[in-house]
Design a protein around this motif. Structure first.
Motif, short mmCIF file in Angstrom:
data_model
loop_
_atom_site.label_atom_id
_atom_site.label_comp_id
_atom_site.label_asym_id
_atom_site.label_seq_id
_atom_site.Cartn_x
_atom_site.Cartn_y
_atom_site.Cartn_z
N ARG A 43 38.45 36.18 25.88
CA ARG A 43 37.68 36.30 27.13
C ARG A 43 37.92 35.14 28.10
NH1 ARG A 43 33.49 39.96 26.90
NH2 ARG A 43 33.68 39.96 29.17
N MET A 45 39.63 33.01 31.00
CA MET A 45 40.41 33.37 32.18
C MET A 45 41.53 32.35 32.34
SD MET A 45 39.02 36.03 33.51
CE MET A 45 39.55 36.11 35.21
N PHE A 91 43.94 40.45 35.74
CA PHE A 91 43.20 40.59 36.98
C PHE A 91 44.01 40.04 38.14
CE2 PHE A 91 39.14 41.98 35.45
CZ PHE A 91 39.02 41.46 34.17
N ALA A 101 35.78 25.30 49.26
CA ALA A 101 35.10 25.91 48.12
C ALA A 101 35.22 27.42 48.17
CB ALA A 101 33.64 25.48 48.09
N LYS A 103 35.74 31.23 47.46
CA LYS A 103 35.54 32.04 46.27
C LYS A 103 36.77 32.90 46.02
CE LYS A 103 33.33 35.68 48.89
NZ LYS A 103 32.04 36.25 49.30
N ILE A 104 36.93 33.28 44.78
CA ILE A 104 38.00 34.19 44.38
C ILE A 104 37.40 35.60 44.26
CG2 ILE A 104 39.55 34.82 42.51
CD1 ILE A 104 40.03 31.92 41.95
N PHE A 106 38.09 39.24 42.67
CA PHE A 106 38.92 39.83 41.63
C PHE A 106 39.00 41.34 41.77
CE2 PHE A 106 39.71 36.34 38.69
CZ PHE A 106 38.74 35.41 39.03
N GLY A 107 40.12 41.89 41.33
CA GLY A 107 40.23 43.32 41.15
C GLY A 107 39.55 43.73 39.85
N SER A 108 39.58 45.03 39.57
CA SER A 108 38.87 45.57 38.41
C SER A 108 39.65 45.40 37.11
CB SER A 108 38.54 47.04 38.63
OG SER A 108 39.73 47.76 38.94
N GLY A 109 40.90 44.99 37.20
CA GLY A 109 41.66 44.68 36.00
C GLY A 109 42.52 45.81 35.49
N TYR B 33 31.96 26.13 40.31
CA TYR B 33 31.70 27.55 40.57
C TYR B 33 31.10 28.20 39.33
CZ TYR B 33 35.52 26.34 43.78
OH TYR B 33 36.33 25.72 44.70
N TYR B 35 30.84 32.27 37.88
CA TYR B 35 31.21 33.68 38.01
C TYR B 35 30.56 34.43 36.87
CZ TYR B 35 34.80 32.67 41.50
OH TYR B 35 35.45 32.29 42.64
N GLN B 37 30.75 38.22 34.55
CA GLN B 37 31.50 39.43 34.20
C GLN B 37 30.65 40.28 33.27
OE1 GLN B 37 35.03 39.04 31.75
NE2 GLN B 37 36.02 40.75 32.75
N LYS B 42 34.47 44.01 36.52
CA LYS B 42 35.25 42.95 37.14
C LYS B 42 34.47 41.63 37.13
CE LYS B 42 35.68 44.86 41.24
NZ LYS B 42 36.03 45.00 42.68
N VAL B 43 35.20 40.57 37.34
CA VAL B 43 34.61 39.23 37.43
C VAL B 43 34.06 39.07 38.85
CG1 VAL B 43 35.08 36.77 37.22
CG2 VAL B 43 36.30 38.41 35.76
N PHE B 45 31.90 36.69 41.75
CA PHE B 45 31.49 35.36 42.21
C PHE B 45 29.97 35.28 42.29
CE2 PHE B 45 31.52 31.52 44.64
CZ PHE B 45 30.63 31.68 45.68
N SER B 48 29.23 28.71 44.64
CA SER B 48 30.09 27.54 44.66
C SER B 48 29.25 26.33 45.05
CB SER B 48 31.26 27.72 45.63
OG SER B 48 30.78 27.99 46.94
N GLU B 56 28.39 28.20 48.94
CA GLU B 56 28.30 29.64 49.21
C GLU B 56 27.68 30.32 48.01
OE1 GLU B 56 32.09 31.45 50.07
OE2 GLU B 56 31.22 33.42 50.46
N MET B 89 29.04 37.97 30.61
CA MET B 89 29.78 36.74 30.33
C MET B 89 29.69 35.90 31.60
SD MET B 89 31.62 35.93 27.63
CE MET B 89 32.95 34.82 27.10
N PHE B 91 31.09 32.59 33.53
CA PHE B 91 32.19 31.63 33.55
C PHE B 91 31.89 30.51 34.54
CE2 PHE B 91 35.26 33.70 30.91
CZ PHE B 91 35.07 35.05 31.08
#
Lengths: 116, 114
Positions: A43, A45, A91, A101, A103-104, A106-109, B33, B35, B37, B42-43, B45, B48, B56, B89, B91
Motif C-alpha cells: 500500500r 505510494m 496511479f 504546496a 496538491k496532487i 490522482f486518477g482511479s488507478g 500533506y 491524503y 484512500q 482513488k487517493v 487530497f 497541505s 489548502e 488508508m 497517507f
C-alpha cells in the motif's frame, strides 16, 4: 478543475512483455507536472516517474518511460521487460505549478498483474 | 534513503471516538500533506501545511479534522469524532521544495472505524 482519467481498471501481461498504461487529463493550466505512482500490495505510494509539462522530451527511468502528448492531454506509461515485482496498482497523477504546496490529483488507478 | 514514518500502521477505533494519526516527515522538508484512500478507490487530497498553517484543504477536510505540528518533528492528523465512512488508508507526505521536488509518501495508517 483538473481531472485525471485512467480508462483501464485492470491489465495483465506475461513476464518480460511490454505493457502500456493509459492516462488522460484535463486542465486549463499551461504549467504543470504529471506523475506515475506505483502502489504495491504493501500500500505504500512510490513515485515511478515524473514529467514537467514544459519539457517536450519524454521522461525515462530505466524500464519505465512515458509518452507525453501535451496537445492531446495524454500521458501513458510504458513498462518494458516487465517483472513480477511490477505487479501493483498504478496511479496517474497531476499537479499544477502555481504554489509551493500544490496538491496532487490522482486518477482511479490501473491494477497491473504480471504473470510468470 | 530518508523516509516519512507513520504510526500506527493500523488503528481500530469505535465510532465517535477521537483518533490521532502521527507522521514524522523527512527532517529538512518544509511542506506536509495528508491524503486519504478509501479501500479500492482513488487517493484523495485532504490538506497541505506549510509554515505552521494550512495552505489548502479539500472539501473532505471538514471541522472534524485538524492538523498540527506540535514539536517541530511530528505532523499529526486528528479526527475528532470518527464515523464509519472515515475508514480508509491515510497517507502522510512531505517535500522539500513544495511540490517541485516531488513528494515522499509514508507507508500509511489503515484506520478502521467500527
Amino acid at each position: 478543475a483538473q481531472t485525471v482519467t485512467q480508462s483501464q481498471p485492470e491489465m495483465s501481461v506475461q513476464e518480460a512483455e511490454t505493457v502500456t498504461l493509459s492516462c488522460t487529463y484535463d486542465t486549463s493550466e499551461s504549467n504543470y507536472y504529471l506523475f506515475w505512482y506505483k502502489q504495491p500490495p504493501s500500500r505504500q505510494m512510490i513515485l515511478v516517474i515524473r514529467q514537467e509539462a514544459y519539457k517536450q522530451q519524454n521522461a525515462t527511468e530505466n524500464r519505465f518511460s512515458v509518452n507525453f502528448q501535451k496537445a492531446a492531454k495524454s500521458f501513458s506509461l510504458k513498462i518494458s521487460d516487465s517483472q513480477l515485482g511490477d505487479t501493483a496498482m498504478y496511479f496517474c497523477a497531476f499537479m499544477k505549478h502555481d504554489s509551493s504546496a500544490s496538491k496532487i490529483i490522482f486518477g482511479s488507478g490501473t491494477r497491473l498483474s504480471i504473470r510468470p | 534513503e530518508p523516509e516519512v514514518t507513520q504510526t500506527p500502521s493500523h488503528q481500530v477505533t469505535q465510532m465517535g471516538q477521537e483518533v490521532i494519526l502521527r507522521c514524522v516527515p523527512i527532517s529538512n522538508h518544509l511542506y506536509f500533506y495528508w491524503y486519504r484512500q478509501i479501500l479500492g478507490q482513488k487517493v484523495e487530497f485532504l490538506v497541505s501545511f506549510y509554515n505552521n498553517e494550512i495552505s489548502e484543504k479539500s472539501e473532505i477536510f471538514d471541522d472534524q479534522f485538524s492538523v498540527e505540528r506540535p514539536d517541530g518533528s511530528n505532523f499529526t492528523l486528528k479526527i475528532r469524532s470518527t464515523k464509519l465512512e472515515d475508514s480508509a488508508m491515510y497517507f502522510c507526505a512531505s517535500s522539500a521544495e513544495g511540490a517541485l521536488g516531488g513528494y515522499t509518501f509514508g507507508s500509511g495508517t489503515r484506520l478502521t472505524v467500527v
